[in-house]
Write an enzyme that holds these catalytic residues in place. Sequence first.
Site, PDB file in Angstrom:
ATOM      1  N   LYS A   1      20.475 -34.682  91.608  1.00  0.00           N
ATOM      2  CA  LYS A   1      20.241 -33.321  92.082  1.00  0.00           C
ATOM      3  C   LYS A   1      19.126 -33.345  93.119  1.00  0.00           C
ATOM      4  O   LYS A   1      18.032 -33.861  92.836  1.00  0.00           O
ATOM      5  CB  LYS A   1      19.831 -32.472  90.874  1.00  0.00           C
ATOM      6  CG  LYS A   1      20.287 -31.043  90.903  1.00  0.00           C
ATOM      7  CD  LYS A   1      19.964 -30.438  89.537  1.00  0.00           C
ATOM      8  CE  LYS A   1      20.268 -28.992  89.458  1.00  0.00           C
ATOM      9  NZ  LYS A   1      19.693 -28.400  88.232  1.00  0.00           N
TER      10      LYS A   1
HETATM   11  C1  E4P Z   1      20.816 -25.091  87.687  1.00  0.00           C
HETATM   12  O1  E4P Z   1      21.162 -26.225  87.846  1.00  0.00           O
HETATM   13  C2  E4P Z   1      19.465 -24.707  87.244  1.00  0.00           C
HETATM   14  O2  E4P Z   1      19.022 -25.669  86.322  1.00  0.00           O
HETATM   15  C3  E4P Z   1      19.437 -23.391  86.509  1.00  0.00           C
HETATM   16  O3  E4P Z   1      20.695 -22.777  86.441  1.00  0.00           O
HETATM   17  C4  E4P Z   1      18.327 -22.490  86.913  1.00  0.00           C
HETATM   18  O4  E4P Z   1      18.387 -21.316  86.149  1.00  0.00           O
HETATM   19  P1  E4P Z   1      17.163 -20.297  86.019  1.00  0.00           P
HETATM   20  O5  E4P Z   1      17.112 -19.480  87.263  1.00  0.00           O
HETATM   21  O6  E4P Z   1      17.516 -19.445  84.833  1.00  0.00           O
HETATM   22  O7  E4P Z   1      15.930 -21.123  85.821  1.00  0.00           O
END
Ligand code: E4P
Length: 217
Positions: A83
Amino acid sequence: MKFFVDTADVDAIRELNDLGFVDGVTTNPSLIAKSGRDILEVTKEICDMVEGPVSAEVVATEYEDMIAEGRKLAEIAPNIAVKVPLTLDGLRACKTLTGEGKMVNVTLCFSANQALLAAKAGATFISPFIGRLDDINLDGLELIADIRQIYDNYGYETQILAASIRGANHMSDCAKIGADVATAPPAVIKAMANHVLTDKGLAAFLADAEKAGIKIV
Ligand code: E4P
């Protein structure tokens, strides 16, 4: 639509995996911190448990460092998706890592233009953050629809991974729009099963069964 679970909590992943609801996992530095565990160790445990892609995020911001971290993360298991953040360095790292045959998830996407660049960089997944847009009175679902249209216009194969999902309705909304994947916290995935009429109907059926003395085994 594929379901990814957005957590580094191995017990929560196992529970949903046993239900057949886990097509993959996404983590981020905040979720790893919340787990209180070493990133390499917990990510390996998740990769061993889940067949699908497991996103593990770099913490470097410069291209060279992202590549070093991305390669190290990818060594954990063949189902790692590295990522990287949606920055110019992140997009360059995406191009290099996908060129090496690694899956790459480009994260922190908040606009259609960013998603277009990620597709051009060869991303396996683009992660538009619905909830964080909604938090500032923008429309996260509209972004998913815009990206769907753009990718379909040109046949981009990058998968739309709807992220930052805050409630069960987001899941069906993303499915209606045609997101390829949605990643959600375990509680949101479990909440999809809830309906007040299911609870009410079941209570009535059980009361009637008891009155009638129905026994099956
Ligand atoms: C996605 O890969 C992220 O880890 C995640 O969905 C972020 O979500 P949040 O905005 O609730 O922290």
